[in-house]
Write an enzyme that holds these catalytic residues in place. Structure first.
Site, PDB file in Angstrom:
ATOM      1  N   HIS A  41      24.834  37.725   6.928  1.00  0.00           N
ATOM      2  CA  HIS A  41      24.808  39.169   6.662  1.00  0.00           C
ATOM      3  C   HIS A  41      24.214  39.903   7.858  1.00  0.00           C
ATOM      4  CE1 HIS A  41      20.686  37.886   5.863  1.00  0.00           C
ATOM      5  NE2 HIS A  41      20.313  39.140   6.091  1.00  0.00           N
TER       6      HIS A  41
ATOM      7  N   ASP B 155      21.453  43.228   8.514  1.00  0.00           N
ATOM      8  CA  ASP B 155      20.470  44.022   7.777  1.00  0.00           C
ATOM      9  C   ASP B 155      20.866  45.499   7.876  1.00  0.00           C
ATOM     10  OD1 ASP B 155      19.142  41.649   7.341  1.00  0.00           O
ATOM     11  OD2 ASP B 155      17.598  41.985   8.858  1.00  0.00           O
TER      12      ASP B 155
ATOM     13  N   HIS C 237      23.342  37.156  10.747  1.00  0.00           N
ATOM     14  CA  HIS C 237      22.438  35.997  10.723  1.00  0.00           C
ATOM     15  C   HIS C 237      22.477  35.344   9.351  1.00  0.00           C
ATOM     16  CE1 HIS C 237      20.201  39.609   9.618  1.00  0.00           C
ATOM     17  NE2 HIS C 237      19.352  38.862   8.929  1.00  0.00           N
TER      18      HIS C 237
ATOM     19  N   ARG D   9      10.608  26.259   4.275  1.00  0.00           N
ATOM     20  CA  ARG D   9      10.508  27.349   5.239  1.00  0.00           C
ATOM     21  C   ARG D   9       9.933  28.558   4.521  1.00  0.00           C
ATOM     22  NH1 ARG D   9      12.833  29.844   9.871  1.00  0.00           N
ATOM     23  NH2 ARG D   9      13.451  32.005   9.477  1.00  0.00           N
TER      24      ARG D   9
HETATM   25  C1  LIG Z   1      23.706  41.283  -1.516  1.00  0.00           C
HETATM   26  C2  LIG Z   1      22.789  42.159  -1.193  1.00  0.00           C
HETATM   27  C3  LIG Z   1      21.341  41.815  -1.001  1.00  0.00           C
HETATM   28  C4  LIG Z   1      20.844  43.019  -0.219  1.00  0.00           C
HETATM   29  C5  LIG Z   1      21.574  44.115  -0.952  1.00  0.00           C
HETATM   30  C6  LIG Z   1      23.000  43.599  -0.910  1.00  0.00           C
HETATM   31  O1  LIG Z   1      23.849  44.198  -1.856  1.00  0.00           O
HETATM   32  C7  LIG Z   1      23.542  43.805   0.524  1.00  0.00           C
HETATM   33  C8  LIG Z   1      22.389  43.913   1.562  1.00  0.00           C
HETATM   34  C9  LIG Z   1      21.288  42.880   1.281  1.00  0.00           C
HETATM   35  C10 LIG Z   1      20.025  43.071   2.120  1.00  0.00           C
HETATM   36  C11 LIG Z   1      19.980  42.240   3.405  1.00  0.00           C
HETATM   37  C12 LIG Z   1      18.676  42.567   4.156  1.00  0.00           C
HETATM   38  C13 LIG Z   1      17.450  42.579   3.230  1.00  0.00           C
HETATM   39  O2  LIG Z   1      17.103  41.239   2.895  1.00  0.00           O
HETATM   40  C14 LIG Z   1      17.736  43.375   1.941  1.00  0.00           C
HETATM   41  C15 LIG Z   1      16.451  43.579   1.130  1.00  0.00           C
HETATM   42  C16 LIG Z   1      18.397  44.665   2.294  1.00  0.00           C
HETATM   43  O3  LIG Z   1      17.893  45.749   2.478  1.00  0.00           O
HETATM   44  O4  LIG Z   1      19.762  44.469   2.380  1.00  0.00           O
HETATM   45  C17 LIG Z   1      18.880  42.692   1.211  1.00  0.00           C
HETATM   46  C18 LIG Z   1      19.315  43.260  -0.149  1.00  0.00           C
HETATM   47  C19 LIG Z   1      18.580  42.605  -1.336  1.00  0.00           C
HETATM   48  O5  LIG Z   1      18.173  41.447  -1.266  1.00  0.00           O
HETATM   49  O6  LIG Z   1      18.514  43.284  -2.372  1.00  0.00           O
HETATM   50  O1  AKG Z   2      14.319  34.168   5.746  1.00  0.00           O
HETATM   51  C1  AKG Z   2      14.751  34.369   6.879  1.00  0.00           C
HETATM   52  O2  AKG Z   2      14.373  33.765   7.862  1.00  0.00           O
HETATM   53  C2  AKG Z   2      15.801  35.453   7.081  1.00  0.00           C
HETATM   54  C3  AKG Z   2      16.150  36.136   5.791  1.00  0.00           C
HETATM   55  C4  AKG Z   2      16.934  37.388   5.988  1.00  0.00           C
HETATM   56  O3  AKG Z   2      17.730  37.498   6.874  1.00  0.00           O
HETATM   57  C5  AKG Z   2      16.713  38.505   5.055  1.00  0.00           C
HETATM   58  O4  AKG Z   2      15.864  38.369   4.140  1.00  0.00           O
HETATM   59  O5  AKG Z   2      17.361  39.553   5.237  1.00  0.00           O
HETATM   60 FE   FE2 Z   3      18.472  39.514   7.098  1.00  0.00          FE
END
Ligand SMILES: C=C1C[C@]23C[C@@]1(O)CC[C@H]2[C@@]12CC[C@H](O)[C@@](C)(C(=O)O1)[C@H]2[C@@H]3C(=O)O
Ligand code: AKG
Ligand code: FE2
Length: 336
Positions: free
Chosen positions: A208, A210, A265, A275
């Site tokens: 994904h 961020d 990543h 981890r």
């Molecule tokens: C599948 C998902 C988890 C996420 C929200 C989403 O719908 C798409 C973006 C995902 C992500 C990736 C980065 C961060 O870990 C996170 C908190 C964010 O802001 O976007 C996660 C979201 C999540 O875990 O709720």
């Molecule tokens: O746990 C990690 O090292 C990366 C996780 C990550 O990419 C995320 O939480 O968005």
């Molecule tokens: Fe991430």
């Protein structure tokens, strides 16, 4: 997380032939105390959307104290941890990532920058220790945010933007939408069994980008994080518990009109070691407008994205699956 049998690990996504992936020595390194930091940051964001930071100013003491509280939390029995769940939007989560069907070999805590809220969420699981945790979290988050501002100011200087705080002011806003996440990836038995070139590796956290501006990540000394390069190949990032890693997020890709790319990543589960990672996601105020910065647009360069608020983007991003290209909806239609 007590899921160890073959039948249960089959519910997790896997990747084939991952063992051929190389550990990279080419990850850009930025020493924040050196005068060339600003140029190295820009170069790394253009080439990788990712870099490693040393001399970051976050005390090892605050890192170690918080990490040991996190280890304590994740070693509690499941029914205790569950009291801090579900992670919707904040709290303890296990296996499910987001609300749209993604799963990974991971358990986690998702927290906000509102300490009172965190305290209420965590106290059923932490009991009387939750006050101590609130202080540790608050110390850690403010030092990491300070580092994030320093990095964003160096970035603005490296981009020759006159207004040095154009990016950092987004985080300085008292209502900035920052999120803190602690991920725990227990050792995964399936990853040991398949320890050969034809084997499969269980996915800890699927690929994904961020959505935020930047994310600041640190972990214990267990590897697993991989980044995707411009040529679409994946490289493993050697773990380093003394350093931070910085990801360019989608919002910074938009603000730089695609000059910086948000880094794709993922994390692979380790067969033997757990981890533990802690990530601070730097998001602006929900009402903040995100658009290409005018002073970065040269001559007749076309704008790749339309303007949107962080609220709009976050809402749309949270309706997507992890691996989706979330910026697609916000690209400008090219004139023909
Ligand atoms: C599948 C998902 C988890 C996420 C929200 C989403 O719908 C798409 C973006 C995902 C992500 C990736 C980065 C961060 O870990 C996170 C908190 C964010 O802001 O976007 C996660 C979201 C999540 O875990 O709720
Ligand atoms: O746990 C990690 O090292 C990366 C996780 C990550 O990419 C995320 O939480 O968005
Ligand atoms: Fe991430």
């Amino acid at each position: 997380m007590v899921v160890l049998s073959k039948t249960t690990t089959e519910q997790y996504p896997c990747i084939r032939n991952i063992k051929q992936t190389t550990f990279s020595t080419e990850i850009p390194l930025v020493d924040l105390s050196k005068p060339d930091a600003k140029n190295l940051i820009v170069k790394a964001c253009e080439e990788f959307g990712f870099f490693k930071v040393i001399n970051h100013g976050v005390s090892m003491e605050s890192i170690t104290l918080l990490e040991s509280e996190a280890v304590k939390f994740f070693s509690m029995p499941f029914n205790q941890k569950e009291k801090a769940g579900p992670a919707n939007p904040f709290g303890y989560g296990n296996k499910n990532i987001g609300q749209n069907g993604d799963v990974g070999w991971v358990e986690y805590l998702l927290l906000t920058n509102n300490q009172d809220f965190n305290s209420i969420r965590l106290s059923p699981a932490f009991g009387k220790d939750s006050d101590k945790l609130r202080c540790l979290l608050s110390d850690y988050m403010s030092s990491v945010k300070k580092m994030a501002c320093e990095i964003l100011e160096l970035m603005a200087e490296g981009l020759n933007i006159e207004q040095k705080n154009v990016l950092s002011k987004l985080l300085m806003d008292k209502d900035s939408d920052c999120i803190f996440r602690v991920n725990h990836y227990p050792p995964c038995p399936e990853s040991i069994l398949n320890n050969d070139d034809d084997g499969e590796n269980v996915i800890g956290f699927g690929e994904h980008t961020d959505p935020q501006i930047i994310s600041l990540l640190r972990s214990n000394n267990t590897s697993g994080l991989q980044i995707c390069l411009k040529d679409k190949s994946w490289i493993s990032v050697p773990s380093d518990h003394n350093s931070f890693f910085v990801n360019v997020g989608d919002s910074l890709q938009v603000m730089t009109n695609g000059r910086f790319k948000s880094v794709r990543h993922r994390v692979l589960a380790n067969g033997l070691k757990s981890r533990l990672s802690m990530i601070y996601f730097c998001g602006p105020n929900l009402s903040e407008k995100i658009a290409p910065l005018p002073f970065l647009i040269k001559g007749n360069e076309s704008l790749l994205y339309r303007e949107f608020t962080w609220f709009e983007y976050k809402k749309s991003a949270y309706a997507t699956r992890l691996s989706d290209n979330r910026l697609g909806h916000f690209e400008r239609i090219k004139d023909s």
